[in-house]
Design a protein around this motif. Structure first.
Motif, PDB file in Angstrom:
ATOM      1  N   VAL A 114     -12.638  53.443 -22.980  1.00  0.00           N
ATOM      2  CA  VAL A 114     -13.608  54.449 -23.446  1.00  0.00           C
ATOM      3  C   VAL A 114     -14.989  53.824 -23.338  1.00  0.00           C
ATOM      4  O   VAL A 114     -15.279  52.825 -24.021  1.00  0.00           O
ATOM      5  CB  VAL A 114     -13.318  54.883 -24.890  1.00  0.00           C
ATOM      6  CG1 VAL A 114     -14.360  55.893 -25.354  1.00  0.00           C
ATOM      7  CG2 VAL A 114     -11.914  55.444 -25.010  1.00  0.00           C
ATOM      8  N   ASP A 115     -15.832  54.381 -22.443  1.00  0.00           N
ATOM      9  CA  ASP A 115     -17.108  53.710 -22.194  1.00  0.00           C
ATOM     10  C   ASP A 115     -18.341  54.513 -22.588  1.00  0.00           C
ATOM     11  O   ASP A 115     -19.463  54.073 -22.325  1.00  0.00           O
ATOM     12  CB  ASP A 115     -17.212  53.275 -20.723  1.00  0.00           C
ATOM     13  CG  ASP A 115     -17.230  54.449 -19.767  1.00  0.00           C
ATOM     14  OD1 ASP A 115     -17.135  55.602 -20.227  1.00  0.00           O
ATOM     15  OD2 ASP A 115     -17.349  54.212 -18.548  1.00  0.00           O
ATOM     16  N   ARG A 122     -11.879  55.887 -16.342  1.00  0.00           N
ATOM     17  CA  ARG A 122     -12.511  55.734 -17.646  1.00  0.00           C
ATOM     18  C   ARG A 122     -12.347  57.025 -18.465  1.00  0.00           C
ATOM     19  O   ARG A 122     -12.069  58.102 -17.935  1.00  0.00           O
ATOM     20  CB  ARG A 122     -13.993  55.429 -17.493  1.00  0.00           C
ATOM     21  CG  ARG A 122     -14.286  54.180 -16.703  1.00  0.00           C
ATOM     22  CD  ARG A 122     -14.134  52.958 -17.563  1.00  0.00           C
ATOM     23  NE  ARG A 122     -14.333  51.714 -16.828  1.00  0.00           N
ATOM     24  CZ  ARG A 122     -14.514  50.537 -17.395  1.00  0.00           C
ATOM     25  NH1 ARG A 122     -14.554  50.452 -18.713  1.00  0.00           N
ATOM     26  NH2 ARG A 122     -14.658  49.445 -16.669  1.00  0.00           N
ATOM     27  N   ALA A 123     -12.571  56.938 -19.782  1.00  0.00           N
ATOM     28  CA  ALA A 123     -12.568  58.088 -20.691  1.00  0.00           C
ATOM     29  C   ALA A 123     -13.846  58.064 -21.512  1.00  0.00           C
ATOM     30  O   ALA A 123     -14.542  57.033 -21.578  1.00  0.00           O
ATOM     31  CB  ALA A 123     -11.351  58.050 -21.600  1.00  0.00           C
ATOM     32  N   ALA A 124     -14.163  59.198 -22.117  1.00  0.00           N
ATOM     33  CA  ALA A 124     -15.354  59.304 -22.960  1.00  0.00           C
ATOM     34  C   ALA A 124     -14.981  59.970 -24.278  1.00  0.00           C
ATOM     35  O   ALA A 124     -14.256  60.981 -24.290  1.00  0.00           O
ATOM     36  CB  ALA A 124     -16.434  60.107 -22.257  1.00  0.00           C
ATOM     37  N   ARG A 125     -15.448  59.382 -25.362  1.00  0.00           N
ATOM     38  CA  ARG A 125     -15.309  60.054 -26.668  1.00  0.00           C
ATOM     39  C   ARG A 125     -16.220  61.275 -26.639  1.00  0.00           C
ATOM     40  O   ARG A 125     -17.405  61.171 -26.283  1.00  0.00           O
ATOM     41  CB  ARG A 125     -15.737  59.080 -27.776  1.00  0.00           C
ATOM     42  CG  ARG A 125     -15.661  59.684 -29.180  1.00  0.00           C
ATOM     43  CD  ARG A 125     -14.232  59.884 -29.601  1.00  0.00           C
ATOM     44  NE  ARG A 125     -14.111  60.086 -31.036  1.00  0.00           N
ATOM     45  CZ  ARG A 125     -13.550  61.157 -31.588  1.00  0.00           C
ATOM     46  NH1 ARG A 125     -13.076  62.129 -30.819  1.00  0.00           N
ATOM     47  NH2 ARG A 125     -13.441  61.236 -32.897  1.00  0.00           N
ATOM     48  N   ILE A 126     -15.693  62.436 -27.019  1.00  0.00           N
ATOM     49  CA  ILE A 126     -16.466  63.676 -26.932  1.00  0.00           C
ATOM     50  C   ILE A 126     -16.193  64.522 -28.165  1.00  0.00           C
ATOM     51  O   ILE A 126     -15.103  64.466 -28.755  1.00  0.00           O
ATOM     52  CB  ILE A 126     -16.133  64.446 -25.630  1.00  0.00           C
ATOM     53  CG1 ILE A 126     -17.216  65.494 -25.315  1.00  0.00           C
ATOM     54  CG2 ILE A 126     -14.743  65.075 -25.688  1.00  0.00           C
ATOM     55  CD1 ILE A 126     -17.135  66.039 -23.901  1.00  0.00           C
ATOM     56  N   LEU A 144      -8.201  53.895 -24.860  1.00  0.00           N
ATOM     57  CA  LEU A 144      -7.493  55.139 -25.190  1.00  0.00           C
ATOM     58  C   LEU A 144      -6.051  55.016 -24.709  1.00  0.00           C
ATOM     59  O   LEU A 144      -5.798  54.726 -23.519  1.00  0.00           O
ATOM     60  CB  LEU A 144      -8.172  56.328 -24.501  1.00  0.00           C
ATOM     61  CG  LEU A 144      -7.433  57.666 -24.540  1.00  0.00           C
ATOM     62  CD1 LEU A 144      -7.328  58.194 -25.969  1.00  0.00           C
ATOM     63  CD2 LEU A 144      -8.136  58.686 -23.635  1.00  0.00           C
ATOM     64  N   HIS A 145      -5.089  55.223 -25.604  1.00  0.00           N
ATOM     65  CA  HIS A 145      -3.665  55.160 -25.274  1.00  0.00           C
ATOM     66  C   HIS A 145      -3.070  56.570 -25.405  1.00  0.00           C
ATOM     67  O   HIS A 145      -3.234  57.234 -26.434  1.00  0.00           O
ATOM     68  CB  HIS A 145      -2.932  54.200 -26.223  1.00  0.00           C
ATOM     69  CG  HIS A 145      -3.476  52.811 -26.203  1.00  0.00           C
ATOM     70  ND1 HIS A 145      -3.200  51.897 -25.213  1.00  0.00           N
ATOM     71  CD2 HIS A 145      -4.315  52.167 -27.084  1.00  0.00           C
ATOM     72  CE1 HIS A 145      -3.827  50.763 -25.458  1.00  0.00           C
ATOM     73  NE2 HIS A 145      -4.509  50.894 -26.597  1.00  0.00           N
TER      74      HIS A 145
END
Length: 423
Positions: A92-93, A109-113, A139-140
């Protein structure tokens, strides 16, 4: 303005016009035909637009939603990055809150949103936070989501240029919300209908006063003032007019100079002290509907005086209330350019009603639940008196009883006019 019949069988059930009186449905159709919306318009800020009537449509200035965004709190990712049988892990970047401009999402990659936040370029799926586990910035995921989940797409509600609200719409809170969504700061509405209210009768005294010998309290002025207190109406004045032809002529002439609608109470019958019709004609006005075959309210009269419409209501309060509901409300809706809400519903009687042959009757009625077919169960006043107001306070509306005079039995289906909110 399109009007609906107030009785589902045999027109309004009034029978043939009696002694020059029009049937109820014929009078309602005439009101619709002879009344055009006011041409003058004005721009009003949304905060002051409640109750006003749109003169022009509200158009979406941008697509709704304006951009792709998250439908709930979670994590945005590329679905194509979830390869193989799983489980999956993605760093999470970035963190994207509503109102922020995100960076493009890098592959893998993932993003907290958060709810309402713009979707970063490259992302095509949002995992709700309840289905995710994050530890040490990773993130799993244990289950594969459907692609495109939990995203509200640009324009999925409506496209740019779409008509969101039609001209003629009376604005309530929900309509103003839609106008705000469309990007409107103000709306174009028809100007308020200018009304003058004239109450006649030397026997009247103001509410709160102790009536002297032969005097009665003026009920019509506060009642109709309340009915005319609405955003699309400007009540210019409410006056008491003495019972003389000269006073009637003077008051009507003044009203005709600045009103769109003149509402009068009393003086429209045929007695020696009834001067309203003669005063209208003396000023060059016209009488379009001389009477309507209903009980109560047969003397109700409609016409024109110069550029103004004239609605002459009977003096008895019950008659004035009923006839204003039947004709005053449609007149105001037509002048303001709005469609009259269809207030007519079908119900069934909870008891027998015995009547005499004559005019159709408008009687107060209460809703007492629904039957097995979902129809309203109606308890109707067993009699009607044009001067008695207390039955109205307990009622939910009025029924329209046809003029045949035949007894109506329990379970008979009948037309019901529910009182509009605030009336």
């Amino acid at each position: 303005m399109k009007m609906t019949s107030v009785n589902s069988a045999n027109d309004c059930g009034c029978g043939q016009a009696q002694g020059g009186a029009w049937t109820l449905d014929a009078a309602l159709r005439a009101v619709a035909a002879m009344t055009a919306p006011l041409s003058q318009v004005e721009d009003v800020p949304l905060a002051r637009a409640a109750g006003r009537v749109l003169a022009t449509p509200v158009i979406a200035r941008a697509p709704l939603p304006r951009f792709d965004h998250a439908a709930m709190d979670g994590y945005a990712l590329r679905h194509a990055d979830l390869t193989g049988p799983g489980p999956w892990s993605l760093p999470v970047d970035q963190r994207i809150a509503a109102g922020q401009a995100p960076e493009a999402l890098a592959a893998g990659r993932a993003a907290r949103i958060f709810t309402g936040a713009p979707l970063p370029d490259g992302a095509d799926t949002v995992i709700m936070q309840e289905h995710a586990h994050v530890s040490d910035g990773i993130l799993h995921l244990d289950r594969l989501p459907q692609p495109g989940t939990h995203i509200r797409r640009q324009g999925e509600e409506t496209a740019k240029g779409a008509v969101l609200l039609e001209a003629g719409q009376r604005l309530g809170a929900r309509h103003i919300a839609v106008a705000a969504c469309a990007g409107a700061q103000s709306v174009t509405v028809r100007r308020p209908v200018r009304v003058v209210l004239l109450a006649t009768g030397d026997e009247l005294c103001d509410p709160g006063q102790t009536p002297g010998p032969g005097l009665i309290v003026d009920v019509n002025t506060p009642m109709l003032t309340a009915a005319l207190t609405r955003a699309d109406v400007t009540l210019l004045r409410a006056c008491h007019v003495p019972d003389s032809r000269a006073d009637h002529v003077q008051a009507l002439a003044k009203a005709a100079r600045d009103a769109d609608l003149i509402v009068t109470t009393g003086g429209v019958s045929v007695g020696e002290e009834d001067h309203m019709r003669a005063a209208v004609l003396a000023l060059g006005g016209q009488i379009d509907i001389p009477a309507v075959a209903i009980k109560p309210g047969k003397p109700v009269t409609l016409g024109r005086l110069g550029a103004a419409h004239w609605l002459g209501l009977p003096g008895n309060p019950m008659s004035a209330f009923v006839t204003f509901m039947l004709f005053g409300l449609p007149l105001l809706s037509a002048l303001s350019g709005s469609a009259l809400p269809t207030a007519r519903r079908t119900g069934v009687l909870t008891h027998d009603i015995a009547r005499r042959l004559g005019r159709c009757e408008i009687r107060p009625a209460c809703i007492d639940g629904q039957d097995a077919m979902g129809r309203l169960q109606l308890t109707v006043s067993q009699g009607i008196h044009s001067g008695r107001m207390t039955p109205l306070a307990r009622a939910d509306g009025c029924v329209v009883l046809p003029a045949s005079g035949e007894p109506l039995c329990q379970g008979t289906q009948i037309d019901f006019l529910q009182f509009p909110e605030g009336f």
